[in-house]
Design a protein around this motif. Structure first.
Motif, short mmCIF file in Angstrom:
data_model
loop_
_atom_site.label_atom_id
_atom_site.label_comp_id
_atom_site.label_asym_id
_atom_site.label_seq_id
_atom_site.Cartn_x
_atom_site.Cartn_y
_atom_site.Cartn_z
N ILE A 194 0.84 -1.21 0.00
CA ILE A 194 0.00 0.00 0.00
C ILE A 194 0.87 1.26 0.00
CG2 ILE A 194 -1.62 1.37 1.38
CD1 ILE A 194 -2.97 -0.90 -0.05
N SER A 195 1.91 1.25 0.83
CA SER A 195 2.81 2.42 0.91
C SER A 195 3.53 2.65 -0.42
CB SER A 195 3.84 2.21 2.03
OG SER A 195 3.21 2.02 3.27
N SER A 196 3.99 1.57 -1.04
CA SER A 196 4.69 1.68 -2.33
C SER A 196 3.75 2.22 -3.40
CB SER A 196 5.25 0.33 -2.75
OG SER A 196 6.12 -0.18 -1.79
N TRP A 197 2.52 1.73 -3.41
CA TRP A 197 1.56 2.18 -4.43
C TRP A 197 1.18 3.65 -4.22
CZ3 TRP A 197 1.06 -0.60 -8.58
CH2 TRP A 197 0.07 -0.26 -9.51
N ALA A 198 1.06 4.07 -2.95
CA ALA A 198 0.75 5.47 -2.65
C ALA A 198 1.90 6.37 -3.12
CB ALA A 198 0.51 5.64 -1.15
N LEU A 199 3.14 5.93 -2.88
CA LEU A 199 4.31 6.70 -3.33
C LEU A 199 4.34 6.80 -4.84
CD1 LEU A 199 6.99 8.12 -2.73
CD2 LEU A 199 8.10 5.85 -2.72
N LEU A 200 4.01 5.71 -5.54
CA LEU A 200 3.96 5.72 -7.00
C LEU A 200 2.95 6.74 -7.50
CD1 LEU A 200 4.66 4.53 -9.81
CD2 LEU A 200 2.87 2.82 -9.40
N ASN A 201 1.78 6.79 -6.87
CA ASN A 201 0.75 7.76 -7.28
C ASN A 201 1.23 9.20 -7.08
OD1 ASN A 201 -2.35 6.77 -7.84
ND2 ASN A 201 -1.15 5.20 -6.78
N ILE A 202 1.91 9.47 -5.98
CA ILE A 202 2.43 10.82 -5.72
C ILE A 202 3.47 11.21 -6.77
CG2 ILE A 202 3.76 12.21 -4.09
CD1 ILE A 202 2.44 10.54 -1.84
N LEU A 203 4.39 10.28 -7.06
CA LEU A 203 5.42 10.56 -8.06
C LEU A 203 4.81 10.76 -9.45
CD1 LEU A 203 8.15 7.96 -6.98
CD2 LEU A 203 8.25 10.45 -6.72
N VAL A 231 1.81 11.92 -10.21
CA VAL A 231 1.13 13.22 -10.27
C VAL A 231 2.13 14.34 -10.52
CG1 VAL A 231 -0.12 14.93 -8.89
CG2 VAL A 231 -0.85 12.53 -8.88
N HIS A 232 3.28 14.27 -9.87
CA HIS A 232 4.28 15.34 -9.98
C HIS A 232 5.17 15.22 -11.22
CE1 HIS A 232 3.18 15.88 -5.72
NE2 HIS A 232 3.63 17.12 -5.88
N PHE A 233 5.35 14.01 -11.74
CA PHE A 233 6.26 13.81 -12.88
C PHE A 233 5.56 13.06 -14.01
CE2 PHE A 233 8.81 13.77 -8.96
CZ PHE A 233 9.63 14.87 -9.18
N ARG A 234 4.31 13.40 -14.25
CA ARG A 234 3.50 12.68 -15.23
C ARG A 234 4.13 12.68 -16.62
NH1 ARG A 234 -3.00 12.72 -15.68
NH2 ARG A 234 -3.18 11.45 -17.57
N GLU A 235 4.58 13.84 -17.08
CA GLU A 235 5.16 13.93 -18.43
C GLU A 235 6.38 13.03 -18.57
OE1 GLU A 235 5.93 17.90 -19.64
OE2 GLU A 235 3.82 18.53 -19.53
N SER A 236 7.20 13.00 -17.54
CA SER A 236 8.40 12.18 -17.57
C SER A 236 8.04 10.69 -17.63
CB SER A 236 9.25 12.45 -16.32
OG SER A 236 10.41 11.66 -16.32
N PHE A 237 7.02 10.28 -16.86
CA PHE A 237 6.56 8.90 -16.89
C PHE A 237 6.06 8.52 -18.28
CE2 PHE A 237 6.68 8.93 -12.29
CZ PHE A 237 6.79 7.60 -11.93
N GLU A 238 5.18 9.37 -18.84
CA GLU A 238 4.53 9.04 -20.11
C GLU A 238 5.50 9.10 -21.28
OE1 GLU A 238 1.00 11.38 -20.48
OE2 GLU A 238 0.00 10.37 -18.79
N ARG A 239 6.51 9.95 -21.17
CA ARG A 239 7.52 10.02 -22.22
C ARG A 239 8.31 8.72 -22.29
NH1 ARG A 239 9.46 14.43 -20.70
NH2 ARG A 239 11.31 13.72 -19.56
N ARG A 240 8.40 8.03 -21.20
CA ARG A 240 9.12 6.75 -21.14
C ARG A 240 8.21 5.55 -21.34
NH1 ARG A 240 11.76 10.44 -18.22
NH2 ARG A 240 14.04 10.33 -18.10
N GLY A 241 6.94 5.81 -21.66
CA GLY A 241 6.02 4.73 -21.97
C GLY A 241 5.15 4.25 -20.83
N PHE A 242 5.20 4.92 -19.66
CA PHE A 242 4.41 4.52 -18.51
C PHE A 242 3.14 5.35 -18.41
CE2 PHE A 242 8.69 3.21 -17.32
CZ PHE A 242 8.48 1.97 -16.74
#
Length: 352
Positions: free
Chosen positions: A10-19, A21-32
């Motif tokens: 749960i903690s890991s998934w919550a951290l992933l959601n926070i990251l 939200v803040h770095f969405r463009e970076s995630f999607e540029r890499r295919g996530f």
């Protein structure tokens, strides 16, 4: 243990959601991409070359798929017979649930092998599709509520225009790859383990084993000079008088030593959880730690791949076998076969 695992997830998934939200463009540029905060998807286009060799192998894949399907029905029917009391000494099919019947470091090996098996499964689909000139749009993986999945996105128009044989071969390739890999892991596991050694997985605090300093990760070689098996250990523990147990072990550091344990008459438990031991030749070549890790990897590679092969070969609506049933039998009969197979599976694994 289950609560701790769940809390970490749960903690890991919550951290992933926070990251995200803040770095969405970076995630999607890499295919996530993260959907609804619950499904993480990674997708990349991959150019796969056509191969005549893969096309020839696809005929073997169909045969392996049929074998996996036969084993599925065989194991499910045996499970039903065992549940009805018609046969004995047969292991019933069971669901593998992380944190419930898969705990400790076995959970890591299980998840790792799920990821590897799923990737190989999807690559088998993709390369077989290309061998029949069906375009593959992308390959990727997804994590759905902590469950890792892999997927192949093929061009549905190409698939619809291709011969039925091509579609069936493409679908059969996934279960077939897991089935052959599971058999390979099974063969290697049999070579890697020994019937006369045991690994101490865990030592219970305050137990006899804890009192005399037995450590997790030790390999038990012999008990009072007799090769170590569960039956031999049980025999000495059930002796109803004061006795001594001389345990010959290889400790976690790799050194061999003898530990003498005084067992009172009113004690019948050593206080350890045991795992099948590695072959002593393997231990001499690679050390205790690596040998234990290898046996666990091979074991879960066998369990995961055979399990995925059987379930995916079975006609279960969304499985590869379910789609093949529709291809061969049409919608109406395909629905009936899928429903009956699902009913057999549920009855075989459900209940006490």
């Amino acid at each position: 243990m289950l609560l701790m695992v769940f809390s970490v997830m749960i903690s890991s998934w919550a951290l992933l959601n926070i990251l995200y939200v803040h770095f969405r463009e970076s995630f999607e540029r890499r295919g996530f991409k993260l959907y609804y905060g619950l499904v993480l998807v990674y997708k990349r286009s991959k150019k796969i070359r056509q191969s005549s060799i893969v096309r020839k192998i696809s005929y073997v894949s169909i045969l392996l798929f049929i074998l996996a399907l036969i084993f599925f029905y065989y194991s499910m029917i045996l499970g039903l017979m065992a549940r009805a009391g018609l046969v004995s000494n047969v292991a019933r099919p069971m669901l593998l649930i992380p944190g419930v019947n898969i705990v400790g470091d076995h959970l890591f090996y299980f998840i790792l092998m799920i990821i590897i098996a799923a990737i190989i499964h999807e690559f088998a689909h993709a390369y077989t599709a290309r061998s029949y000139n069906i375009r593959v749009k992308s390959l990727g993986f997804a994590i759905v509520l902590f469950i890792p999945l892999a997927f192949t996105e093929i061009d549905e128009e190409d698939a619809a225009k291709s011969p039925r044989k091509a579609r069936i071969a493409t679908l059969a390739a996934g279960p077939a790859s897991n089935f052959i890999l599971g058999l390979l892991f099974m063969y290697l596991f049999i070579l890697a383990v020994s019937p006369t050694t045991l690994v101490i997985e865990q030592v219970l605090p305050g137990s006899l084993a804890d009192k005399y300093g037995l450590k997790p990760g030790s390999i038990l070689l012999s008990i009072n000079g007799t090769p170590a098996t569960r039956d031999v250990l049980r025999h000495y523990l059930e002796i109803n008088n004061n006795t001594y147990l001389v345990l010959t072990i290889i400790n976690p550091s790799g050194a061999m030593e003898n530990i003498t344990i005084y067992k009172p008459a009113n004690t019948s438990l050593l206080g350890v959880y045991l795992w099948v031991g590695p072959n002593i030749v393997l231990v001499k070549l690679f050390g205790a730690w690596f040998s234990i890790v290898l046996t666990k990897l091979l074991y879960w590679g066998m369990i995961v791949n055979v399990g995925l092969a059987l379930v995916n070969a079975a006609p279960l609506f969304i499985s590869d076998g379910g789609r093949i049933a529709y291809e061969l039998l049409g919608s109406r009969i395909g629905h009936m076969i899928n429903f009956l197979s699902l009913l057999i599976l549920v009855l075989a694994v459900a209940g006490p």
